[in-house]
Write a protein that holds these residues in place. Structure first.
Motif, PDB file in Angstrom:
ATOM      1  N   GLY A 113       0.831  -1.194   0.000  1.00  0.00           N
ATOM      2  CA  GLY A 113       0.000   0.000   0.000  1.00  0.00           C
ATOM      3  C   GLY A 113       0.866   1.245   0.000  1.00  0.00           C
ATOM      4  N   TYR A 114       0.241   2.373   0.274  1.00  0.00           N
ATOM      5  CA  TYR A 114       0.981   3.627   0.221  1.00  0.00           C
ATOM      6  C   TYR A 114       0.380   4.632   1.192  1.00  0.00           C
ATOM      7  N   GLU A 115       1.170   5.660   1.487  1.00  0.00           N
ATOM      8  CA  GLU A 115       0.717   6.801   2.277  1.00  0.00           C
ATOM      9  C   GLU A 115       0.683   8.011   1.362  1.00  0.00           C
ATOM     10  N   SER A 116      -0.408   8.755   1.394  1.00  0.00           N
ATOM     11  CA  SER A 116      -0.542   9.890   0.487  1.00  0.00           C
ATOM     12  C   SER A 116      -1.264  11.026   1.188  1.00  0.00           C
ATOM     13  N   TRP A 117      -0.665  12.216   1.113  1.00  0.00           N
ATOM     14  CA  TRP A 117      -1.256  13.422   1.698  1.00  0.00           C
ATOM     15  C   TRP A 117      -1.719  14.331   0.567  1.00  0.00           C
ATOM     16  N   PRO A 118      -3.004  14.666   0.500  1.00  0.00           N
ATOM     17  CA  PRO A 118      -3.487  15.551  -0.566  1.00  0.00           C
ATOM     18  C   PRO A 118      -3.237  17.026  -0.304  1.00  0.00           C
ATOM     19  N   VAL A 119      -2.543  17.342   0.784  1.00  0.00           N
ATOM     20  CA  VAL A 119      -2.161  18.724   1.084  1.00  0.00           C
ATOM     21  C   VAL A 119      -0.644  18.788   1.194  1.00  0.00           C
TER      22      VAL A 119
ATOM     23  N   ALA B 115     -10.972   8.352   9.374  1.00  0.00           N
ATOM     24  CA  ALA B 115     -11.803   9.029   8.373  1.00  0.00           C
ATOM     25  C   ALA B 115     -10.870   9.871   7.512  1.00  0.00           C
ATOM     26  N   PRO B 116      -9.907   9.230   6.834  1.00  0.00           N
ATOM     27  CA  PRO B 116      -8.795   9.967   6.212  1.00  0.00           C
ATOM     28  C   PRO B 116      -9.228  10.817   5.035  1.00  0.00           C
ATOM     29  N   MET B 117      -8.472  11.901   4.819  1.00  0.00           N
ATOM     30  CA  MET B 117      -8.660  12.708   3.629  1.00  0.00           C
ATOM     31  C   MET B 117      -7.977  12.021   2.456  1.00  0.00           C
ATOM     32  N   GLY B 118      -8.499  12.266   1.275  1.00  0.00           N
ATOM     33  CA  GLY B 118      -7.924  11.689   0.060  1.00  0.00           C
ATOM     34  C   GLY B 118      -8.372  12.468  -1.154  1.00  0.00           C
ATOM     35  N   ARG B 119      -7.791  12.129  -2.305  1.00  0.00           N
ATOM     36  CA  ARG B 119      -8.104  12.855  -3.535  1.00  0.00           C
ATOM     37  C   ARG B 119      -9.489  12.522  -4.076  1.00  0.00           C
ATOM     38  N   ASN B 120      -9.997  11.355  -3.705  1.00  0.00           N
ATOM     39  CA  ASN B 120     -11.296  10.924  -4.212  1.00  0.00           C
ATOM     40  C   ASN B 120     -11.935   9.998  -3.195  1.00  0.00           C
ATOM     41  N   GLN B 121     -13.121   9.516  -3.525  1.00  0.00           N
ATOM     42  CA  GLN B 121     -13.900   8.736  -2.576  1.00  0.00           C
ATOM     43  C   GLN B 121     -13.316   7.358  -2.329  1.00  0.00           C
ATOM     44  N   VAL B 122     -12.514   6.874  -3.258  1.00  0.00           N
ATOM     45  CA  VAL B 122     -11.859   5.589  -3.051  1.00  0.00           C
ATOM     46  C   VAL B 122     -10.712   5.731  -2.063  1.00  0.00           C
ATOM     47  N   GLU B 123      -9.969   6.812  -2.167  1.00  0.00           N
ATOM     48  CA  GLU B 123      -8.782   7.017  -1.343  1.00  0.00           C
ATOM     49  C   GLU B 123      -9.105   7.573   0.034  1.00  0.00           C
ATOM     50  N   GLY B 124     -10.195   8.321   0.166  1.00  0.00           N
ATOM     51  CA  GLY B 124     -10.464   8.966   1.443  1.00  0.00           C
ATOM     52  C   GLY B 124     -11.943   9.078   1.747  1.00  0.00           C
ATOM     53  N   VAL B 125     -12.240   9.367   3.004  1.00  0.00           N
ATOM     54  CA  VAL B 125     -13.604   9.658   3.443  1.00  0.00           C
ATOM     55  C   VAL B 125     -13.959  11.105   3.127  1.00  0.00           C
ATOM     56  N   CYS B 126     -12.967  11.985   3.260  1.00  0.00           N
ATOM     57  CA  CYS B 126     -13.200  13.405   3.024  1.00  0.00           C
ATOM     58  C   CYS B 126     -12.128  13.947   2.093  1.00  0.00           C
ATOM     59  N   ASP B 127     -12.371  15.134   1.548  1.00  0.00           N
ATOM     60  CA  ASP B 127     -11.399  15.747   0.652  1.00  0.00           C
ATOM     61  C   ASP B 127     -10.344  16.497   1.473  1.00  0.00           C
ATOM     62  N   GLU B 128      -9.475  17.201   0.788  1.00  0.00           N
ATOM     63  CA  GLU B 128      -8.363  17.864   1.468  1.00  0.00           C
ATOM     64  C   GLU B 128      -8.823  18.988   2.385  1.00  0.00           C
ATOM     65  N   PHE B 129     -10.076  19.411   2.263  1.00  0.00           N
ATOM     66  CA  PHE B 129     -10.634  20.438   3.139  1.00  0.00           C
ATOM     67  C   PHE B 129     -11.516  19.832   4.230  1.00  0.00           C
ATOM     68  N   GLY B 130     -11.493  18.504   4.335  1.00  0.00           N
ATOM     69  CA  GLY B 130     -12.235  17.842   5.401  1.00  0.00           C
ATOM     70  C   GLY B 130     -13.690  17.571   5.096  1.00  0.00           C
ATOM     71  N   GLU B 131     -14.191  17.952   3.912  1.00  0.00           N
ATOM     72  CA  GLU B 131     -15.607  17.750   3.609  1.00  0.00           C
ATOM     73  C   GLU B 131     -15.831  16.326   3.121  1.00  0.00           C
ATOM     74  N   VAL B 132     -16.805  15.656   3.718  1.00  0.00           N
ATOM     75  CA  VAL B 132     -17.066  14.256   3.417  1.00  0.00           C
ATOM     76  C   VAL B 132     -17.611  14.134   2.005  1.00  0.00           C
ATOM     77  N   TYR B 133     -17.020  13.245   1.232  1.00  0.00           N
ATOM     78  CA  TYR B 133     -17.441  13.061  -0.155  1.00  0.00           C
ATOM     79  C   TYR B 133     -18.909  12.655  -0.224  1.00  0.00           C
ATOM     80  N   GLY B 134     -19.632  13.337  -1.092  1.00  0.00           N
ATOM     81  CA  GLY B 134     -21.033  13.035  -1.305  1.00  0.00           C
ATOM     82  C   GLY B 134     -21.974  13.632  -0.287  1.00  0.00           C
ATOM     83  N   HIS B 135     -21.441  14.344   0.711  1.00  0.00           N
ATOM     84  CA  HIS B 135     -22.288  14.886   1.779  1.00  0.00           C
ATOM     85  C   HIS B 135     -21.898  16.338   2.049  1.00  0.00           C
ATOM     86  N   PRO B 136     -22.412  17.257   1.232  1.00  0.00           N
ATOM     87  CA  PRO B 136     -22.054  18.674   1.386  1.00  0.00           C
ATOM     88  C   PRO B 136     -22.378  19.187   2.789  1.00  0.00           C
TER      89      PRO B 136
END
Length: 832
Positions: free
Chosen positions: A117-123, A526-547
């Motif tokens: 696997g890998y570690e990835s920071w979107p910020v 609930a990690p941040m990630g570039r997309n919904q596969v990689e993370g629960v939320c985006d780089e700003f902490g907003e949960v994907y699919g749930h504005p």
């Protein structure tokens, strides 16, 4: 549990938790005029209320099943233990005050992990530096004032410096959120009244500067810690935030009318940590199950209940939050935490015990840094194997713990105990009244064990391969030290070397003998990630699919911070709040309940109506965005007005810039002739006072140039120097039609001028680089992108929004088309 739907109320924003994420959110959003409610499960702890007696300590633990609602939440999992806080101010009530930024090179992008696997920071560090600055302005951290009278007698701080020097390691006094002086800039002094802002603090009590009692981790009864209740939460309440203690959130779900419904209970513990018996308290079950459930509706919901609280809440509510993917519960780690001891340190000649007196001072005063061999480009030290980066810090404890240490040492020194008994027998036989005192002194061995032994705290980049799960409704963690074996081997070798450099004996904690650790820095879930596969939320902490649903605590970390995480968690929350308010101002949250929750099964190619978030699984915004980061280095000549002459100026000095360019809406970007992108980041130069954040910036990408054939990359960046003077950097890359040989120098070289003041919006017209007659130019120079920096820049591209891959392709096509028109083969042939 009884459910009380009649108690439903509505608020603009509900913040769950009051730690480093929740407190920042409460303050930022309340200042912006939003109606904010903070729900904290624990109670408030004014100075003087932290447990000190055995009776108080017995009630100082969070155990709702027994009716105890105390400060310390101790969790024991299969392979490790963990301690977190429960109280108004969260972890700041019991942390060791260290506010360090995550190392710049440790913001990795898809770095392979030892076990796969890998570690990835979107910020990036550039993204966070302005927000690090903002948090530091509030918490006012300062290094321990080791050279000031009164504070200079802290031997463990000098011992750590000695060990680092002997090992050739980097040592420094880290910034501590502690008041050593009555106010910033004043002379430090022990036990002086702290001068508060006009609004005071929410406890309404007088604070006093640090008294070196070593009690930071059990709560500061002097109020010397600049904890969140004295800082962010006090100003949040001043601006209207409603701070509710004893409120524990149990479930969340989208509301049919938009926003979110939140179920919570009220514990109502008294000052001793006991729960008050309610009218239904005889109904059986634990006290936590005998309180009614109430419901609140909010437009925006900020989850900041800590790694365990936020992850557990999302796991319990995931059926009501469709679209949250497999990343939920993943990327857990303990931030590499490990505890060890340097026992019976010796003086420089190795003959006598050396006093390190761990009970004097704040808990942590010093830091030793172990470089990351892959990321920092440094050779590892000879005493430890190569590996991922780490930190070592001195530990401390209250003075009463010294008695426990001495008592623990007695069974190991049977000779000393035997001599005590023989002396007592002889004294009784001859009737010597002074022999007892002498015997007791010998029994305690001059307190040498406690005085010469030092706790050593390690942390670093362990492997974020853990998973948080629910088992019969209870949060559990599937993680052990096995996946981080290399990290712990390296860190233990370094801790051993530090112990030996002090002439002491290295000792593992009892936990390590069982291959367990205690972590006070749990991360992920609930990690941040570039997309919904990689993370629960985006780089700003907003949960994907749930504005409007945000994660703003350590649960959002996609891997270990490597150093103390508090400042990074707070900076991420500050950045998330900036984006939340931008979206609030743009009207992006004006949604209906039916449109709020995306459905993974729905087609993502259907365009969303204007102002309504697209119904796709990997976005929270109706627009498609592009973001990338560029790093430039060069020089600056203060007092020079022409970039062409700055290179030869004797006043020339180095200047660096790291900018993150964000195109918030690719359609608008392509449609507007100036092609504007937002710029954030920092500029660093000695003449500016060091690294200064870009507080507002804009870049025109291939905007109109001097002639119809020319194009320009035009930069306007706002900043302030260390004196508070406003500055504007204006730079232009003039792209003239030419052959391919001019492509690299033209696109990577930025001549610029630095102006007094902030150039007003709307004046980026194409004339700012005309230096003739401009009296407000204070400096000039040139910045360049090096080939290695350009290669790194290619790895920083990020997209969000509908059809992310197509969005990135559109941007690259636009960029390459412009370059082809200016520098393509036809141009080269035309020159022949």
């Amino acid at each position: 549990m009884a459910r009380d739907r009649t108690a439903t109320e509505h608020v603009d924003v509900l913040v769950v938790g009051s730690g480093f994420g929740g407190s920042v959110a409460a303050d930022r959003l309340a200042r912006a005029g939003l109606g904010v409610v903070v729900m904290e499960r624990g109670r408030d702890y004014p100075p003087g209320s932290f447990a000190r007696t055995p009776a108080q300590a017995a009630r100082a633990f969070w155990a709702p099943e027994t009716g105890s609602y105390g400060l310390f939440d101790v969790r024991s999992f299969r392979h490790f233990d963990s301690v977190v806080a429960s109280g108004l101010g969260g972890g700041s009530l019991i942390y060791a005050n260290v506010l360090l930024r995550k190392d710049e090179h440790w913001f990795v992008d898809r770095q392979q992990l030892p076990g796969g696997g890998y570690e990835s920071w979107p910020v990036t560090r550039a993204d966070l530096d302005p927000h690090y600055d903002a948090v530091e302005r509030v918490l006012t951290p300062t290094p321990y004032p080791l050279e000031h009278p009164g504070y200079d007698d802290v031997p463990k701080a000098r011992a750590m410096r000695t060990a680092a020097d002997r090992l050739g390691l980097e040592h420094f006094l880290p910034p501590l959120a502690v008041s050593f002086a009555p106010e910033p800039g004043a002379r430090p002094g022990i036990g002086l009244p702290v001068i508060e802002p006009d609004h005071g603090n929410l406890h309404g009590v007088t604070r006093r500067t640090c008294r070196l009692c070593g009690e930071c981790n059990i709560g500061c009864n002097e109020g010397a810690k600049n904890s969140l209740d004295f800082t962010y939460l006090s100003t949040a309440r001043q601006h209207g935030a409603d701070l509710r203690t004893g409120h524990e959130v149990r479930a969340i779900r989208p509301a049919g009318r938009g926003g979110y419904e939140v179920d919570y209970v009220r514990h109502g513990p008294d000052r001793d940590g006991h729960v008050r018996r309610g009218p239904d308290s005889d109904s059986g079950g634990s006290p936590a199950d005998r309180v009614p459930v109430r419901t609140l509706h909010c437009d925006r919901l900020v989850l900041a209940a800590g790694t365990y609280g936020t992850s557990g809440l999302l796991l319990r509510s995931h059926r009501q939050l469709p679209g949250i993917g497999a990343a939920l519960g993943t990327r857990f780690s303990g931030n590499g935490d490990i505890l060890s001891f340097a026992v019976r340190t010796k003086d420089g000649h190795g003959a006598r015990p050396s006093s390190v007196d761990p009970s004097r001072g704040p808990v942590i005063t010093s830091t030793i840094r172990l470089p990351d061999d892959d990321l920092d480009g440094q050779d590892h030290s000879g005493f430890a194997p190569a590996g991922r980066g780490a930190y070592i810090q001195d530990g401390g404890y209250p003075s009463f713990v010294g008695w426990l240490v001495e008592a623990a040492g007695l069974p190991r020194d049977a000779g000393r105990a035997g001599r005590f008994l023989l002396r007592q027998l002889a004294a009784h036989t001859v009737g010597d009244p002074d022999a007892t005192a002498a015997s007791l002194a010998g029994l305690l061995d001059d307190g040498a064990l406690s005085d010469s032994s030092l706790p050593l705290l390690g942390m670093g980049r362990d492997t974020p391969d853990g998973v948080l799960v629910l088992r019969r409704g209870t949060l559990d963690a599937e993680w052990s030290t096995a996946g981080s074996a290399q990290h712990y081997a390296r860190l233990r070798a370094a801790l051993r070397a530090v112990s030996e450099a002090l002439g002491g004996r290295y000792a593992d904690s009892p936990h390590w003998l069982l291959k367990r650790i205690i972590t006070v820095h749990p991360c992920g879930g609930a990690p941040m990630g570039r997309n919904q596969v990689e993370g629960v939320c985006d780089e700003f902490g907003e949960v994907y699919g749930h504005p409007g649903l945000y994660v703003m605590d350590a649960a959002a970390l996609p891997g270990p911070v490597g150093t103390n995480p508090a400042l990074t968690v707070a900076a991420l929350a500050d950045r998330a709040c900036t984006r939340l308010l931008e979206k609030r101002d743009s009207g992006a949250y004006q949604t209906s309940g039916a449109e709020q929750v995306s459905d993974v099964e729905e087609a993502s190619d259907v365009p969303a109506p204007p102002g309504v978030p697209a119904r796709v699984s990997d976005t929270y915004t109706p627009h498609s965005s592009v973001q990338f980061t560029e790093t430039m280095t060069g020089y600056c000549a203060m007092g020079v007005s022409d970039p062409r002459t700055a290179r030869r100026s004797p006043a020339r000095e180095p200047l660096r810039a790291r900018l993150t360019l964000t195109i918030d809406d690719i359609d608008a970007f392509l449609a507007r002739p100036e092609h504007p992108a937002r710029a954030d980041g920092w500029i660093e130069a000695r003449g500016l006072g060091g690294r200064r954040p870009v507080t507002g910036g804009e870049v025109h990408v291939f905007g109109a140039g001097r002639t119809p054939d020319h194009r320009e990359l035009r930069y306007r960046l706002f900043l302030t120097d260390d004196t508070g003077a406003a500055r504007t950097l204006i730079g232009v890359k003039d792209l003239a039609p030419a052959g391919l040989d001019r492509l690299w120098p033209a696109t990577t070289t930025l001549p610029y001028v630095l102006l007094e003041g902030h150039l007003p919006q709307g004046r980026l017209t194409g004339d700012e680089d005309r230096t003739e007659g401009m009296a407000d130019i204070v400096a000039a120079g040139t910045l360049r992108i090096s080939p290695p920096a350009f290669l790194r820049q290619l790895t920083t591209f990020r997209t969000t929004g509908p059809r992310a891959a197509a969005t990135l392709a559109r941007f690259h096509a636009f960029f390459l088309d412009e370059l082809r028109r200016l520098y393509g083969p036809t141009r080269l042939l035309g020159r022949g």
